[in-house]
Scaffold this motif. Structure first.
Motif, PDB file in Angstrom:
ATOM      1  N   GLY A 223       0.712  -1.142   0.084  1.00 45.29           N
ATOM      2  CA  GLY A 223      -0.081   0.033  -0.039  1.00 45.29           C
ATOM      3  C   GLY A 223       0.700   1.197  -0.056  1.00 45.29           C
ATOM      4  N   ASP A 224       1.982   1.183   0.715  1.00 46.59           N
ATOM      5  CA  ASP A 224       2.870   2.445   0.610  1.00 46.59           C
ATOM      6  C   ASP A 224       3.367   2.792  -0.515  1.00 46.59           C
ATOM      7  N   ASN A 264       5.911   9.431   2.168  1.00 49.82           N
ATOM      8  CA  ASN A 264       6.712   7.997   3.027  1.00 49.82           C
ATOM      9  C   ASN A 264       7.698   8.659   3.766  1.00 49.82           C
ATOM     10  N   LYS A 289       2.620  15.406   6.657  1.00 46.47           N
ATOM     11  CA  LYS A 289       2.224  13.975   5.564  1.00 46.47           C
ATOM     12  C   LYS A 289       0.609  13.978   5.415  1.00 46.47           C
ATOM     13  N   GLU A 290      -0.090  14.346   6.306  1.00 45.79           N
ATOM     14  CA  GLU A 290      -1.368  14.402   6.271  1.00 45.79           C
ATOM     15  C   GLU A 290      -2.005  15.739   5.143  1.00 45.79           C
ATOM     16  N   ASP A 291      -1.133  16.901   5.408  1.00 53.21           N
ATOM     17  CA  ASP A 291      -1.384  17.839   4.521  1.00 53.21           C
ATOM     18  C   ASP A 291      -1.245  17.297   2.923  1.00 53.21           C
ATOM     19  N   ARG A 294      -4.113  14.912   1.888  1.00 51.44           N
ATOM     20  CA  ARG A 294      -5.352  15.649   1.581  1.00 51.44           C
ATOM     21  C   ARG A 294      -5.294  16.362   0.275  1.00 51.44           C
ATOM     22  N   HIS A 302      -7.601  10.245  -4.600  1.00 46.11           N
ATOM     23  CA  HIS A 302      -7.230   9.272  -3.381  1.00 46.11           C
ATOM     24  C   HIS A 302      -6.190   9.826  -2.790  1.00 46.11           C
ATOM     25  N   ARG A 303      -6.207   9.556  -1.397  1.00 48.46           N
ATOM     26  CA  ARG A 303      -5.162  10.178  -0.651  1.00 48.46           C
ATOM     27  C   ARG A 303      -3.842   9.230  -0.936  1.00 48.46           C
ATOM     28  N   TYR A 304      -3.789   8.193  -1.340  1.00 51.71           N
ATOM     29  CA  TYR A 304      -2.516   7.467  -1.585  1.00 51.71           C
ATOM     30  C   TYR A 304      -2.139   7.326  -2.902  1.00 51.71           C
ATOM     31  N   MET A 306      -3.931   5.469  -5.141  1.00 52.21           N
ATOM     32  CA  MET A 306      -4.415   4.263  -5.460  1.00 52.21           C
ATOM     33  C   MET A 306      -5.141   4.166  -6.928  1.00 52.21           C
TER      34      MET A 306
END
Lengths: 518, 175
Positions: A223-224, A264, A289-291, A294, A302-304, A306
């Motif tokens: 996932g990362d 990461n 990281k959250e910034d 978002r 998608h946040r990551y 994906m």
């Protein structure tokens, strides 16, 4: 041309990175492996396949890589008695992959006078030892409830030596795996890793999907690193169909890959501060990281990220306003990360934990075939974005961050360096991105067509090798995570350190379980 | 030290309000008596178990403790042992190689215990489904109280799932 002097009939593979394919006999493997190793090349992926349904026996596949490109070797093995020479004599990273191949296919390493580790790797007793799940005739009906399989850890003996078993369920929010420490007092004499707990049959699952559906699975191998895997997968599909995605798609993919790298590294830099006793670092870096996540969600859905990359291009285009937001975020992040780096650098307690802790020497890194930022922190300036290079990075002059110390401090320094470089790359991409389509339709590849993808993910190089089936289906797929090469390096890096330093050393590498368990 | 304190002061408090409970996430009706829930008073100890996930859900669980979500600010914290836990937060399709470890972790958790399954895989097996290597959804191996979909579910959704598991039975079904 790369891989000179091998005297193999090499077929150039279509694709974004220079790659060749060659068929070899098992008898040629020793000479080829020795020659590639002596020229500074490395073994990356190693896997097997069952082609008995096409009267092809079994096959062994190797990907050898160096700064000039990748060489994919296919070696035909006998249908009744499939065996091949022990490749770990030339490439130490072959060891665990050979054990995995045996567990999945029953393909053996030939009898040898030297020591060959024949313990299982992926098989933990959850399926019968005489069943090999990737064999096309495997019934797998007798999947008895798994018991305890009494894996034979290597014992360390001597006065005062005792063992600390850890896992598979770890004390933190981490993937599962087992670590067996042999210690005297607090000092680690030996660490032995046992992985494979998250094995969920990805190779078998791939072969039930179409090439289009496979993209979603590729994005869920680790996932990362979803962007890196999705790109490598898309690259492999494009290679087998002989197509090149539109330039805009390549720019957007690079943009996503650099954002994945930043996210990461920021998370790990925070966690490293926390493991070193500075909780402030975790709160600050996790906020940054959250910034990033978002803004990913706002811009790409998608946040990551994906499923943002699909074979043929990217799922959706990004307009100018969004691109400007991404550049503005780089401008906002850079001074914040600089401030935090100064705080880390000036914090005596933290530096005391980082420096000389978990040293991976350059010689050990080379011998084990370590890749990615872990190799760069031990003085190896390898980076597939730079060499052999990959569009659009060839237009961006990627600057490779390195350190020589090989300790936690070195890996922290390289991660900071890579955050700044990725911020620079994103700004450059936003400035230079070409207009045009973001995706194209791909033709159906002929059955049997090979495709190879090679991407420098944040952790290291990721490979996806595909073979097309009938009507746009996948016949075989293999995904390779850099953690295969780097997990053994962790065993070396902790030797002589104290047990309480293990978390910080482990986090400084932050290796994938799911990516290597498959 | 000056710079560190200045950074803390400059950034300030970023915590956002938590989401309300969501009844549709329940798999089993609330098994805990209201009296027990009153004693919990929102405070909770969670043991997280990755039973075979791709690590995507773990990234979002980590995010729960960032300053924006600040889960620990609600009195909910992650603990290192199942023996200290009130709830198991389970991710992944259950890999067969993790089946024993998951069951043992569940058995080691004292009653009354809650289980929240996370993600597409935890809810229905996701992309991996059921196979020689995967048991599929978490409920195939241990009883699940609340299941939170999403791939991965956002931190707000995970928080909502956790809060739903410790919320009282809705008035309509309350006897």
């Amino acid at each position: 041309m790369a891989f000179e002097g091998l005297q193999l009939p090499m077929l150039p593979l279509h694709g974004a990175s220079p790659a060749w394919h060659a068929r070899v006999e098992t008898a040629q493997l020793p000479q080829v492996c020795r020659a590639v190793r002596d020229q500074g090349g490395r073994l990356t992926a190693l896997w097997g396949a069952d082609n008995r349904d096409q009267a092809g026996g079994f096959s062994l596949h190797l990907i050898l890589a160096n700064g000039d490109g990748a060489l994919w070797l296919t070696c035909r093995l006998d249908a009744r008695n499939p065996a091949y020479p022990d490749l770990s004599q030339w490439f130490s990273s072959a060891d665990r992959q050979q054990r995995a191949i045996h567990d999945l296919l029953g393909i053996q390493v030939e009898h040898s006078t030297a020591f060959v580790d024949r313990r299982p790797w992926l098989s933990h007793g959850a399926w019968s030892g005489s069943e090999f799940p990737l064999r096309r005739d495997a019934s797998l009906e007798n999947t008895s409830p798994p018991g305890t399989d009494n894996y034979a850890f290597v014992p360390v003996e001597g006065e005062g030596v005792h063992e600390i078993p850890v896992g598979p369920v770890h004390a933190g929010i981490i993937e599962p795996g087992h670590f067996r420490f042999s210690v005297v007092g607090e000092k680690v004499l030996r660490l032995e890793e046992r992985l494979g707990y998250t094995h969920k049959g990805i190779a078998k699952r791939f072969s039930a999907l179409t090439l289009k559906e496979g993209a979603r699975l590729a994005g869920r191998i680790s996932g990362d690193s979803t962007v890196a895997y999705a790109w490598a997968y898309a690259m492999a599909v494009e290679a087998m169909t002989g197509t090149t995605p539109p330039p805009r798609a390549l720019w957007l993919r690079a943009l996503y890959l650099e954002r994945e790298r930043i996210a990461n590294h920021l998370g790990d830099l925070g966690a490293l501060g926390n493991d070193g006793g500075l909780a402030f670092g975790l709160a600050q870096f996790m906020r940054l990281k959250e910034d990033v996540l978002r803004l990913n969600a706002r811009v790409a859905g998608h946040r990551y990220l994906m499923d943002a990359i699909v074979p043929g291009g990217v799922m959706r285009d990004i307009d100018r306003a969004a691109l400007d937001q991404l550049a503005a975020q780089c401008d906002a992040l850079e001074p914040e990360v600089r401030t935090l780096r100064e705080i880390y650098d000036d914090h005596a307690g933290l530096q005391d934990r980082f420096m000389t802790c978990g040293i991976l020497t350059a010689a050990t890194a080379r011998r084990l075939g370590v890749v990615g930022f872990a190799a760069r922190a031990s003085g190896e300036a390898m980076d597939a974005r730079r060499s052999p290079g990959l569009a659009p990075y060839d237009l961006l002059d990627v600057r490779v961050s390195t350190a020589r110390s090989g300790d936690v401090a070195g890996r922290v320094a390289v991660r900071f360096g890579e955050v700044f470089e990725s911020l620079r790359l994103i700004r450059a991409i936003v400035e230079r991105i070409a207009p045009g389509r973001e995706c194209m339709e791909l033709p159906v590849p002929p059955a049997g067509a090979p495709g190879l993808g090679w991407i420098e993910g944040w952790r290291g190089e990721i490979f996806v090798a595909l073979e097309a089936g009938e009507n746009g289906r996948i016949r075989q797929a293999h995904a390779h995570d850099p953690s295969w090469q780097n997990w053994p390096a962790l065993e070396h890096a902790v030797i002589g350190n104290i047990v309480p330093d293990f978390p910080v050393i482990n986090k400084s590498f932050n290796l994938s379980y799911s990516g290597q368990d498959l | 030290m000056y710079q560190l304190l200045k950074q803390v002061f400059d950034v300030g408090i970023r915590t956002e309000p938590p989401p309300p409970p969501e009844e549709s996430l329940r798999v089993l009706t609330q098994r805990l008596e209201n009296e027990i829930l009153r004693l919990f008073n929102g405070a909770l100890a969670i043991r997280q178990v990755d039973a075979g996930s791709c690590n995507g859900c773990e990234l979002e669980i980590h995010a729960l403790n960032n300053p924006y979500y600040n889960l620990e600010g609600l009195g909910i914290k992650f603990v290192a042992s199942p023996r200290h836990a009130d709830m198991l937060l389970v991710t992944g399709p259950v890999a067969r190689n993790m089946e024993v470890a998951l069951k043992r972790t569940w058995e080691a958790t004292p009653d009354p215990k809650l289980v929240v399954a996370l993600g597409e895989c935890g809810c229905d097996g996701g992309m991996f489904g059921e196979s020689y290597a995967s048991r599929g959804r978490v409920a195939n191996v241990i009883p699940v109280d609340v299941a939170v979909p999403g791939c991965p579910p956002t931190p707000a959704a995970i928080m909502q799932g956790i809060l739903t598991a410790i919320s009282a039975k809705p008035a309509a079904t309350h006897d």
